[in-house]
Design an enzyme around this catalytic site. Sequence first.
Site, PDB file in Angstrom:
ATOM      1  N   TYR A 143       0.817  -1.213   0.000  1.00  0.00           N
ATOM      2  CA  TYR A 143       0.000   0.000   0.000  1.00  0.00           C
ATOM      3  C   TYR A 143       0.852   1.266   0.000  1.00  0.00           C
ATOM      4  O   TYR A 143       0.415   2.313  -0.461  1.00  0.00           O
ATOM      5  CB  TYR A 143      -0.911   0.036   1.230  1.00  0.00           C
ATOM      6  CG  TYR A 143      -2.254  -0.631   1.054  1.00  0.00           C
ATOM      7  CD1 TYR A 143      -2.342  -1.938   0.590  1.00  0.00           C
ATOM      8  CD2 TYR A 143      -3.424   0.045   1.372  1.00  0.00           C
ATOM      9  CE1 TYR A 143      -3.572  -2.546   0.452  1.00  0.00           C
ATOM     10  CE2 TYR A 143      -4.657  -0.567   1.235  1.00  0.00           C
ATOM     11  CZ  TYR A 143      -4.727  -1.862   0.779  1.00  0.00           C
ATOM     12  OH  TYR A 143      -5.946  -2.454   0.643  1.00  0.00           O
ATOM     13  N   LYS A 194       3.208 -15.384   1.729  1.00  0.00           N
ATOM     14  CA  LYS A 194       3.398 -16.071   0.443  1.00  0.00           C
ATOM     15  C   LYS A 194       4.888 -16.370   0.306  1.00  0.00           C
ATOM     16  O   LYS A 194       5.552 -15.972  -0.662  1.00  0.00           O
ATOM     17  CB  LYS A 194       2.866 -15.183  -0.697  1.00  0.00           C
ATOM     18  CG  LYS A 194       2.753 -15.871  -2.040  1.00  0.00           C
ATOM     19  CD  LYS A 194       1.664 -16.941  -2.122  1.00  0.00           C
ATOM     20  CE  LYS A 194       1.723 -17.648  -3.468  1.00  0.00           C
ATOM     21  NZ  LYS A 194       0.828 -18.822  -3.532  1.00  0.00           N
ATOM     22  N   ASP A 226      -3.042 -18.213  -0.237  1.00  0.00           N
ATOM     23  CA  ASP A 226      -4.070 -18.899  -1.045  1.00  0.00           C
ATOM     24  C   ASP A 226      -4.765 -19.978  -0.221  1.00  0.00           C
ATOM     25  O   ASP A 226      -5.985 -20.094  -0.198  1.00  0.00           O
ATOM     26  CB  ASP A 226      -3.470 -19.457  -2.352  1.00  0.00           C
ATOM     27  CG  ASP A 226      -2.179 -20.231  -2.159  1.00  0.00           C
ATOM     28  OD1 ASP A 226      -1.627 -20.218  -1.032  1.00  0.00           O
ATOM     29  OD2 ASP A 226      -1.718 -20.856  -3.131  1.00  0.00           O
ATOM     30  N   ASP A 250      -6.335  -7.024   3.983  1.00  0.00           N
ATOM     31  CA  ASP A 250      -7.476  -6.350   3.349  1.00  0.00           C
ATOM     32  C   ASP A 250      -8.404  -7.388   2.738  1.00  0.00           C
ATOM     33  O   ASP A 250      -9.626  -7.360   2.943  1.00  0.00           O
ATOM     34  CB  ASP A 250      -6.954  -5.398   2.260  1.00  0.00           C
ATOM     35  CG  ASP A 250      -8.079  -4.694   1.527  1.00  0.00           C
ATOM     36  OD1 ASP A 250      -8.998  -4.199   2.197  1.00  0.00           O
ATOM     37  OD2 ASP A 250      -8.042  -4.647   0.280  1.00  0.00           O
ATOM     38  N   ASP A 254     -12.287  -9.029   4.336  1.00  0.00           N
ATOM     39  CA  ASP A 254     -13.577  -8.982   3.634  1.00  0.00           C
ATOM     40  C   ASP A 254     -14.183 -10.380   3.566  1.00  0.00           C
ATOM     41  O   ASP A 254     -15.387 -10.558   3.780  1.00  0.00           O
ATOM     42  CB  ASP A 254     -13.412  -8.427   2.210  1.00  0.00           C
ATOM     43  CG  ASP A 254     -13.781  -6.951   2.115  1.00  0.00           C
ATOM     44  OD1 ASP A 254     -13.495  -6.229   3.086  1.00  0.00           O
ATOM     45  OD2 ASP A 254     -14.350  -6.538   1.089  1.00  0.00           O
TER      46      ASP A 254
HETATM   47  C1  IPM Z   1     -10.359  -1.277   4.050  1.00  0.00           C
HETATM   48  C2  IPM Z   1     -10.648  -0.615   2.723  1.00  0.00           C
HETATM   49  C3  IPM Z   1      -9.499   0.330   2.410  1.00  0.00           C
HETATM   50  C4  IPM Z   1      -8.247  -0.498   2.308  1.00  0.00           C
HETATM   51  C5  IPM Z   1      -9.706   1.177   1.155  1.00  0.00           C
HETATM   52  C6  IPM Z   1     -11.010   1.951   1.210  1.00  0.00           C
HETATM   53  C7  IPM Z   1      -8.546   2.110   0.933  1.00  0.00           C
HETATM   54  O1  IPM Z   1     -10.856  -1.566   1.747  1.00  0.00           O
HETATM   55  O2  IPM Z   1     -10.221  -0.565   5.065  1.00  0.00           O
HETATM   56  O3  IPM Z   1     -10.262  -2.499   4.085  1.00  0.00           O
HETATM   57  O4  IPM Z   1      -7.964  -1.073   1.247  1.00  0.00           O
HETATM   58  O5  IPM Z   1      -7.525  -0.584   3.294  1.00  0.00           O
HETATM   59 MG    MG Z   2     -10.872  -3.578   2.488  1.00  0.00          MG
END
Ligand code: IPM
Ligand code: MG
Length: 359
Positions: A143, A194, A226, A250, A254
């Site tokens: 990032y 990885k 993975d 990240d 999710d």
């Molecule tokens: C998160 C989001 C952020 C990230 C984005 C909005 C920059 O997806 O907080 O997970 O990738 O960190």
């Molecule tokens: Mg995110």
Amino acid sequence: MPKTGTVAILPGDGIGPEVTEQAIRVIEKLNSDYSAGLECKIAPVGGAAYDQHGHPLPPETLEIAKSSDAILLGAVGGPKWESIEREHRPERALLSLRSELKLFSNLRPAILFPELADASTLKPEVVSGLDIMIVRELTGGIYFGQPRGIKTEEDQTRTGFNTMVYNESEIKRIAHSAFKVAQARDKRVCSVDKANVMEVSELWREVVTVVSSEYPDVQLSHMYIDNACMQLVRAPKQFDVIVTTNLFGDILSDAASMLTGSIGMLPSASLDENNKGMYEPVHGSAPDIAGQGIANPLATILSVAMMMRTTFENIDAADRIEKAVQQVLADGLRTSDIAGEGSAPISTSQMGEAICEKL
Ligand code: IPM
Ligand code: MG
């Protein structure tokens, strides 16, 4: 003794203002009924700040965030700002806050409330009782790594590039964070990397292993990213704490959120070395439902609970909030994202109201 102090409230975009409004009600309730002693300072961030001040993170907002003891952020971003130049996009505010405030340790719990076992797309037996903590490194890796950019060659072909980079001290501090979190839980850390392909992961694995010797009570395992994705949906309850890099965290967080049925339920904390933190719901700005008063405020309210526990060391207030959420769910109250078929959903403010009543 619980601490008192100031909280910077950054509502942001989309459903951000709606859900933070309910969180403020909760904070006010804690102040009036339990003398929590928190002062809220509201400041613009994201697209809303760009529209008003021409920048997603105006200097005044950054100053308020820096001088507060904690930050509560709603959400940033939306289609309206997707085509403006990169450095003025709402997401930039989030990344700048993380790096300016050195919030390197991102805690993302994925907990399934028993009342919501049916809301997950996975079979109830796979997810019931789920309680995972993802510890994501937040201020390094791909990032922020240099060099980055898009360059044009002499023959006009373009090349895009980013760099995944971690130095030993960055890996050490996030590893310490994860082992400490694990000590207060089931004492198991799975480090995700990885290392079969990338040198940066090889170093990550080596350093995490070295740090683990300082935590003999915590069991360390390693997994490739993975496989971790597969295991997370195959048998998620095998995990206690997962520690990983910015990008992998990240993605994994999710995926983990969906195990719990709704991303509308999940809080998060981003902490610096001294547990100053920025707290935010894991969900985004959800522009599709913004302004309708139907968003689920529970992730933001649970973020207040994490804030009370971690930054203000007010365990009693944190427990009260989490218990109120459980009771409200047990009473069958649901916003539309978690309402099953046949049950009538309540609004964002009704949910906030219900939590305040339980408190
Ligand atoms: C998160 C989001 C952020 C990230 C984005 C909005 C920059 O997806 O907080 O997970 O990738 O960190
Ligand atoms: Mg995110």
